[in-house]
Design an enzyme around this catalytic site. Structure first.
Site, short mmCIF file in Angstrom:
data_model
loop_
_atom_site.label_atom_id
_atom_site.label_comp_id
_atom_site.label_asym_id
_atom_site.label_seq_id
_atom_site.Cartn_x
_atom_site.Cartn_y
_atom_site.Cartn_z
N ARG A 190 3.17 -8.66 13.05
CA ARG A 190 3.50 -9.78 13.15
C ARG A 190 3.07 -10.48 14.53
O ARG A 190 2.54 -11.44 14.67
CB ARG A 190 5.13 -9.95 13.01
CG ARG A 190 5.72 -11.50 13.29
CD ARG A 190 6.97 -11.43 12.69
NE ARG A 190 8.10 -11.09 13.85
CZ ARG A 190 9.42 -10.73 13.49
NH1 ARG A 190 9.96 -11.22 12.63
NH2 ARG A 190 10.13 -10.43 14.76
N PRO A 206 3.96 1.16 21.12
CA PRO A 206 5.00 1.24 20.33
C PRO A 206 6.32 1.84 20.78
O PRO A 206 6.23 2.64 21.98
CB PRO A 206 4.58 2.00 19.09
CG PRO A 206 3.45 2.84 19.94
CD PRO A 206 2.77 1.91 21.00
N ALA A 207 7.17 1.90 20.21
CA ALA A 207 8.53 2.69 20.56
C ALA A 207 8.35 4.12 20.69
O ALA A 207 7.62 4.72 19.70
CB ALA A 207 9.72 2.18 19.63
N GLU A 208 8.99 5.07 21.63
CA GLU A 208 8.52 6.24 21.57
C GLU A 208 8.82 7.09 20.28
O GLU A 208 8.71 8.12 19.81
CB GLU A 208 9.07 6.92 22.67
CG GLU A 208 10.87 6.74 23.09
CD GLU A 208 11.14 5.50 23.48
OE1 GLU A 208 12.11 5.16 23.92
OE2 GLU A 208 10.25 4.49 23.92
N GLY A 261 13.12 -6.40 21.54
CA GLY A 261 14.09 -5.38 21.69
C GLY A 261 15.24 -5.83 22.23
O GLY A 261 15.81 -7.23 21.75
N SER A 262 15.78 -5.10 23.07
CA SER A 262 16.99 -5.53 23.63
C SER A 262 17.12 -6.69 24.57
O SER A 262 16.06 -6.89 25.32
CB SER A 262 17.85 -4.28 24.32
OG SER A 262 17.06 -4.17 25.62
N GLY A 266 14.72 -7.32 27.65
CA GLY A 266 13.88 -8.49 27.60
C GLY A 266 14.06 -9.28 28.87
O GLY A 266 13.00 -9.91 29.43
N CYS A 317 17.89 -6.45 14.19
CA CYS A 317 18.32 -7.47 15.19
C CYS A 317 19.06 -8.85 14.43
O CYS A 317 19.82 -9.37 15.05
CB CYS A 317 16.96 -7.87 15.94
SG CYS A 317 15.81 -8.69 14.91
N GLU A 415 26.48 -6.02 20.14
CA GLU A 415 25.53 -5.68 18.80
C GLU A 415 25.72 -4.42 18.51
O GLU A 415 25.52 -3.43 19.22
CB GLU A 415 24.23 -6.23 19.29
CG GLU A 415 23.20 -6.14 17.98
CD GLU A 415 21.77 -6.24 18.53
OE1 GLU A 415 20.92 -6.58 17.56
OE2 GLU A 415 21.40 -6.14 19.79
N SER A 475 14.00 -13.17 6.16
CA SER A 475 12.39 -12.79 6.90
C SER A 475 11.54 -13.19 6.00
O SER A 475 11.41 -12.78 4.68
CB SER A 475 12.50 -11.79 7.51
OG SER A 475 13.55 -11.43 8.73
#
Length: 513
Positions: A190, A206-208, A261-262, A266, A317, A415, A475
């Protein structure tokens, strides 16, 4: 077939890439895009320190790979590579970029089954859901392959006959793409699809928890013919991530940052980017209200609830978080929810055919969800269903229903990011709008009503960037994805997806007689 033959040929040339035996038993066809190295400047490389970190399957804890644990030195190399590549990439034509993005899309489609296997292995997502994400992710490459040719400028009527006024759009430069673990494929495509279509180059972090999908995507980008340095992937462990993220935001060679992300992270990145006045796109946390009015079609509301709440075990999210049900339909809805969860949700390893709810991503996440449920019950919430770790053990948590909840409870304030539904009764439209909007986040919201006047009223007054009306799955590549308030800045997907990667240059031509 040509694309699949190409993969066979690459596999024969590089037999050392066959490292992921764990996937062979699940039907893996081609392993040529499975890597345990990062991708910088068109080369597969290790960390300069030689260090690696493990990637594990959250369903069983088994190690499935090791990837480079990169630090600032490696990240700088990736930024330098992207910066150098940008000098030529920005001069390519829109048609040239479109063709390459389309080739990338074609390869994603050709390898969609294998990509889904990788995703399920590292993220725990049920295989059917993983296939859905791969299709969703590749759709962004297809979309932006088309949009690349439609990044238009403007000719503006001049106030003086001696001048002409023109606006053109230009790529901003190198962009840092920092992506989450819950959609490790789609969140990259995206962003990268829009960036490359605009003429930008990128460094992907990327995320771990889920780097293997990113590396597979980069491999297919390389096979599609995207030049070295245009796409780079830097992998880093959790301890190294802050330093890597800091450089990705503060480097003078980086023109923009896109982060999903969070909200807490952010805000930190927003502050870091302010030092260079960089362009930034933020898709942050949500706390989505899900409202069911008396006039709702109960069956549609239940279907929407299941997909909006339990997709990816509630780890999205835009997951439905705060469930508000009007008093006239409350008892029916609650009974139908209990029945649907009990009969239709199957928890387990995502590779099992019948499973539709997988594990949570890591120990930290399951601890958070468990604590949130326990704290809410201590404050007076009623546990109707679930509420504890599943008998399967590990990172599995039971689908849970809480009722008798109130605004001060953690299950409403925070959340959840887990398979927990907090259901609250309301009486009037005014009351539920006040409750739904009393939140610092505003990413997505959902409501169900057959009253057309109410549909328009609530749609206008609900304070979120996106709304599902009688629909739980919203989405798409064509949609403008993004939130308001503390849920972010900018939009991804749709024709607006290129806005974060371009700036407007004003040309004033004088001396015209």
């Amino acid at each position: 077939m040509r694309l699949l033959k190409q993969s066979r040929r690459v596999l024969q040339l590089h037999p050392h890439l066959l490292k992921f035996d764990f996937l062979k038993g699940h039907g893996l066809r081609y392993a040529s895009f499975l890597h345990q190295e990062a991708y910088i400047g068109g080369k597969w490389v290790s960390a300069s320190s030689g260090k690696t970190f493990t990637v594990a399957n959250p369903a069983n804890g088994k190690v499935i790979g090791h990837v480079p644990d990169m630090a600032e030195e490696d990240t700088q190399a990736a930024i330098d590579s992207a910066y150098e590549a940008f000098q030529s990439w920005k001069r390519t034509t829109a048609k040239e970029r479109s063709i390459l993005l389309r080739k990338w899309y074609d390869l994603m489609e050709a390898h969609k089954d294998d990509l889904a296997l990788i995703l399920t292995a590292e993220a725990g997502k049920p295989l059917a859901e993983a296939r859905g994400e791969i299709g969703y992710g590749s759709s962004f490459l297809e979309w932006f392959a088309e949009e690349a040719k439609r990044i238009y400028g403007e000719v503006v009527p001049s106030p003086a006959s001696s001048k002409e006024m023109i606006f053109i759009r230009e790529p901003i430069g190198v962009v840092s793409l920092i992506t989450p673990w819950n959609f490790p494929n789609a969140m990259i495509t995206r962003k990268a699809g829009a960036a490359l279509a605009s003429g930008c180059t990128c460094v992907i972090k990327p995320a771990e928890d889920t780097p293997l999908s990113a590396l597979a995507i980069a491999d297919l980008a390389e096979k599609a013919g995207i030049p070295p340095g245009v796409v780079n992937v830097v992998t880093a462990s959790r301890p190294n991530t802050p330093a890597v993220g800091n450089l990705l935001c503060t480097s003078p060679k980086v023109a923009g940052v896109s982060f999903t992300g969070s909200s807490a992270v952010g805000k930190l990145l927003y502050r870091l980017c302010s030092t260079g006045i960089k362009k930034i796109g933020l898709e942050l946390g949500g706390n989505a209200p899900f409202i069911v009015f008396n006039s709702a079609d109960l069956n549609k509301a239940i279907e929407g609830f299941l997909v909006a709440k339990f997709r990816n075990a509630g780890q999205t999210c835009i997951s439905a978080n705060r469930i508000y049900v009007q008093s006239g339909i409350y008892d029916q809805f609650l009974a139908a929810c209990k029945e649907a969860i009990s009969k239709r949700l199957v928890i387990g390893d995502g590779f099992s055919k019948e499973v539709n709810v997988g594990p949570l991503i890591n120990q930290s996440q399951i601890n958070k969800v468990e604590g949130l449920v326990n704290d809410s019950v201590k404050m007076g919430a009623e546990l109707v269903l679930g509420g504890k770790r599943h008998d399967l053990g590990g990172l599995f948590f039971e689908p849970t229903i809480l009722t008798q909840v109130s605004a001060e409870m953690p299950c409403i304030r925070e959340e959840i990011f887990g398979p927990v539904a907090a259901i609250q009764k309301f009486e009037t439209e005014e009351e539920v709008l006040a409750m739904a909007n009393a939140c610092p986040h505003g990413l997505a919201g959902y409501f169900f009503s057959q009253d057309i006047s109410q549909v328009w009223r609530v749609a206008r007054r609900l304070e979120t960037g996106m709304i599902g009306i009688n629909e739980g799955l919203i989405s798409a590549a064509e949609a403008a994805f993004g939130g308001i308030k503390e849920s972010g800045i900018g939009r991804e997907g749709s024709r607006h997806g290129v806005d974060d990667y371009t700036h407007i240059k004003y040309l004033c031509m004088g001396g015209i007689n």
